[in-house]
Design a protein around this motif. Structure first.
Motif, PDB file in Angstrom:
ATOM      1  N   GLU A  24       0.810  -1.227   0.000  1.00  0.00           N
ATOM      2  CA  GLU A  24       0.000   0.000   0.000  1.00  0.00           C
ATOM      3  C   GLU A  24       0.844   1.277   0.000  1.00  0.00           C
ATOM      4  OE1 GLU A  24      -0.664  -1.942   4.141  1.00  0.00           O
ATOM      5  OE2 GLU A  24      -0.212  -2.587   2.081  1.00  0.00           O
ATOM      6  N   ASP A  25       2.143   1.138   0.207  1.00  0.00           N
ATOM      7  CA  ASP A  25       3.045   2.301   0.134  1.00  0.00           C
ATOM      8  C   ASP A  25       3.423   2.663  -1.298  1.00  0.00           C
ATOM      9  OD1 ASP A  25       3.143   2.260   2.906  1.00  0.00           O
ATOM     10  OD2 ASP A  25       5.154   1.373   3.014  1.00  0.00           O
ATOM     11  N   VAL A  26       3.271   1.724  -2.231  1.00  0.00           N
ATOM     12  CA  VAL A  26       3.920   1.863  -3.529  1.00  0.00           C
ATOM     13  C   VAL A  26       3.432   3.081  -4.300  1.00  0.00           C
ATOM     14  CG1 VAL A  26       4.273   0.788  -5.785  1.00  0.00           C
ATOM     15  CG2 VAL A  26       4.493  -0.579  -3.702  1.00  0.00           C
ATOM     16  N   ARG A  27       2.116   3.201  -4.500  1.00  0.00           N
ATOM     17  CA  ARG A  27       1.632   4.333  -5.295  1.00  0.00           C
ATOM     18  C   ARG A  27       1.844   5.677  -4.610  1.00  0.00           C
ATOM     19  NH1 ARG A  27      -0.980   3.710 -10.301  1.00  0.00           N
ATOM     20  NH2 ARG A  27      -0.818   5.972 -10.278  1.00  0.00           N
ATOM     21  N   PRO A  28       1.603   5.797  -3.286  1.00  0.00           N
ATOM     22  CA  PRO A  28       1.947   7.082  -2.644  1.00  0.00           C
ATOM     23  C   PRO A  28       3.425   7.428  -2.763  1.00  0.00           C
ATOM     24  CG  PRO A  28       0.492   5.817  -1.232  1.00  0.00           C
ATOM     25  CD  PRO A  28       0.897   4.902  -2.347  1.00  0.00           C
ATOM     26  N   PHE A  29       4.285   6.429  -2.642  1.00  0.00           N
ATOM     27  CA  PHE A  29       5.715   6.667  -2.808  1.00  0.00           C
ATOM     28  C   PHE A  29       6.023   7.166  -4.211  1.00  0.00           C
ATOM     29  CE2 PHE A  29       9.450   4.574  -4.736  1.00  0.00           C
ATOM     30  CZ  PHE A  29      10.460   5.315  -4.137  1.00  0.00           C
ATOM     31  N   LEU A  30       5.495   6.501  -5.229  1.00  0.00           N
ATOM     32  CA  LEU A  30       5.736   6.925  -6.601  1.00  0.00           C
ATOM     33  C   LEU A  30       5.159   8.307  -6.863  1.00  0.00           C
ATOM     34  CD1 LEU A  30       5.095   3.581  -8.527  1.00  0.00           C
ATOM     35  CD2 LEU A  30       7.288   4.648  -7.984  1.00  0.00           C
ATOM     36  N   GLY A  31       4.050   8.636  -6.199  1.00  0.00           N
ATOM     37  CA  GLY A  31       3.515   9.991  -6.310  1.00  0.00           C
ATOM     38  C   GLY A  31       4.484  11.028  -5.771  1.00  0.00           C
ATOM     39  N   ASN A  32       5.150  10.698  -4.656  1.00  0.00           N
ATOM     40  CA  ASN A  32       6.163  11.615  -4.116  1.00  0.00           C
ATOM     41  C   ASN A  32       7.341  11.768  -5.078  1.00  0.00           C
ATOM     42  OD1 ASN A  32       4.687  11.984  -1.778  1.00  0.00           O
ATOM     43  ND2 ASN A  32       5.885  10.547  -0.548  1.00  0.00           N
ATOM     44  N   VAL A  33       7.782  10.661  -5.654  1.00  0.00           N
ATOM     45  CA  VAL A  33       8.940  10.695  -6.549  1.00  0.00           C
ATOM     46  C   VAL A  33       8.671  11.569  -7.762  1.00  0.00           C
ATOM     47  CG1 VAL A  33      10.423   9.291  -8.038  1.00  0.00           C
ATOM     48  CG2 VAL A  33       9.768   8.436  -5.787  1.00  0.00           C
ATOM     49  N   THR A  34       7.457  11.488  -8.284  1.00  0.00           N
ATOM     50  CA  THR A  34       7.161  12.128  -9.579  1.00  0.00           C
ATOM     51  C   THR A  34       6.347  13.406  -9.433  1.00  0.00           C
ATOM     52  OG1 THR A  34       5.163  10.763  -9.826  1.00  0.00           O
ATOM     53  CG2 THR A  34       7.226   9.894 -10.734  1.00  0.00           C
ATOM     54  N   ARG A  35       6.188  13.892  -8.221  1.00  0.00           N
ATOM     55  CA  ARG A  35       5.360  15.090  -8.015  1.00  0.00           C
ATOM     56  C   ARG A  35       5.858  16.249  -8.883  1.00  0.00           C
ATOM     57  NH1 ARG A  35       6.074  15.540  -2.929  1.00  0.00           N
ATOM     58  NH2 ARG A  35       4.210  14.380  -2.289  1.00  0.00           N
ATOM     59  N   GLY A  36       4.917  16.852  -9.628  1.00  0.00           N
ATOM     60  CA  GLY A  36       5.245  18.010 -10.449  1.00  0.00           C
ATOM     61  C   GLY A  36       5.876  17.686 -11.788  1.00  0.00           C
TER      62      GLY A  36
END
Length: 356
Positions: A24-36
């Motif tokens: 459940e961490d995966v998509r939130p983590f990827l959202g942080n990596v690719t923000r903006g």
């Protein structure tokens, strides 16, 4: 921070990229990596599947905790009283939370070890931005944070890689060892970003030049005269030029040249991140099998005792004002105070689509 700054260091912060530790961490983590960055959802879905292949867990946090334990033991053994903290850019423990805890613990003047050995925006300056952001979040009582220098050519790291190359070679059948091709690989970046790596006086392309220098040093230390340097883990639209060739494309070249096996050394990585266990241990290994050539991957140095010894030596070097222990010939930058860039216009950011 207000008032007179301390001159003695009272903590060490290990600063890293971060990674998910459950599905459940995966998509939130990827959202942080690719923000903006405007990365399309389908690209995130594809990268998320890479993590799910390993149960939704990146190895990076566990490996960093292991490094921290080793560093704590090294510091204690050397009589250096420095508590070691852990913070990440993209996932928990987030560096903002860690620096706030350091502030509350009374830390005033800490050293920072980034888990990247390189120059360039992603490998160096972005860590300066992490430091500045975390200090701003912690407020006026935030500790001073002094980032240690780049260490791509530190003798202990080169020695660890060289021994790992020799050990990997011994894993191949005896009849192919002498004809196996040594291939170094590191994370690709856009050509435009690499051109901006380093201050203008250094001539640009500092990241790729340092990687090439490290590859040369590791090969020489391992007793190998001829080798290749390739790249991996690129992302983004195909019309944007990145450092090439890609490792999987290069395996076609190796096979066509008649090499019976390949020894792949992930010189650009200090630990077995997802880019190592997926892009190399999975995709590149499968490609080699399709081509009918042997494949062995060199161990990263993070679990080698010499890596923690190197971190201790970098702390001692900064504390004592000693000259750098190094073997290479490219410029060394990266030492900062409070996350201020080490040179004007050094390693300017470049938009880089994609996710790690």
């Amino acid at each position: 921070m207000s008032g007179q700054r301390d001159t003695e260091f009272d903590a060490l912060l290990v600063l890293s990229f971060g990674g998910p530790e459950k599905p459940e961490d995966v998509r939130p983590f990827l959202g942080n990596v690719t923000r903006g960055r405007g990365v399309p959802p389908e690209r995130l879905d594809a990268v998320a599947e890479h993590y799910m292949h390993f149960g939704g867990v990146s190895p990076i946090n566990a490996l960093n905790r292991d490094i921290i334990e080793r560093v704590e033991a090294e510091l204690r053994g050397a009589g250096i009283d420095l508590p070691v903290y852990f913070g990440n850019r993209n996932w928990h423990p987030m560096v903002e939370d860690t620096v706030a805890r350091m502030r509350d613990d009374g830390v005033r003047n800490a050293l920072v070890f980034p888990t990247s050995a390189w120059g360039g925006y992603s490998g160096c300056r972005q860590y300066d931005e992490d430091i500045s952001r975390a200090r701003a979040a912690a407020g006026e009582d935030a500790p001073t944070l002094s980032k240690l220098r780049q260490y791509y050519d530190h003798p202990l790291m080169i020695a660890a890689f060289a021994d790992a190359i020799r050990a990997a070679r011994e894993q191949l059948p005896e009849e192919v060892r002498d004809r196996a091709r040594l291939v170094f690989t590191a994370h690709s970046v856009p050509l435009a970003a690499d051109a901006k790596a380093g201050p203008p006086a250094a001539g640009g392309n500092l990241y790729s030049r340092q990687v090439a220098d490290a590859s040369r040093l590791c090969a020489e230390a391992a007793g190998v005269d001829d080798f290749d340097l390739v790249w991996q883990s690129r992302s983004g639209p195909p019309q944007v030029p990145w450092l090439e060739p890609d490792i999987c494309d290069h395996l076609d070249t190796v096979a066509a040249a008649g090499a019976p096996a390949v020894i792949v050394c992930p010189v650009g990585f200090v630990s077995d991140h997802l880019e190592v266990v997926w892009d190399l241990d999975t995709e590149a290994r499968d490609k080699a099998a399709e081509l009918g050539i042997g494949f062995v991957r060199v161990a990263t140095p993070g679990t080698d005792p010499r890596f923690a010894q190197m971190i201790r030596s970098l702390v001692e070097e900064r504390r004592d004002g000693a000259g750098p222990a190094r073997l290479g010939r490219e410029p060394l930058l990266g030492a900062t105070v409070d996350g201020l860039p080490c040179a004007v216009d050094c390693c300017a950011p470049a938009r880089r689509p994609g996710a790690r």
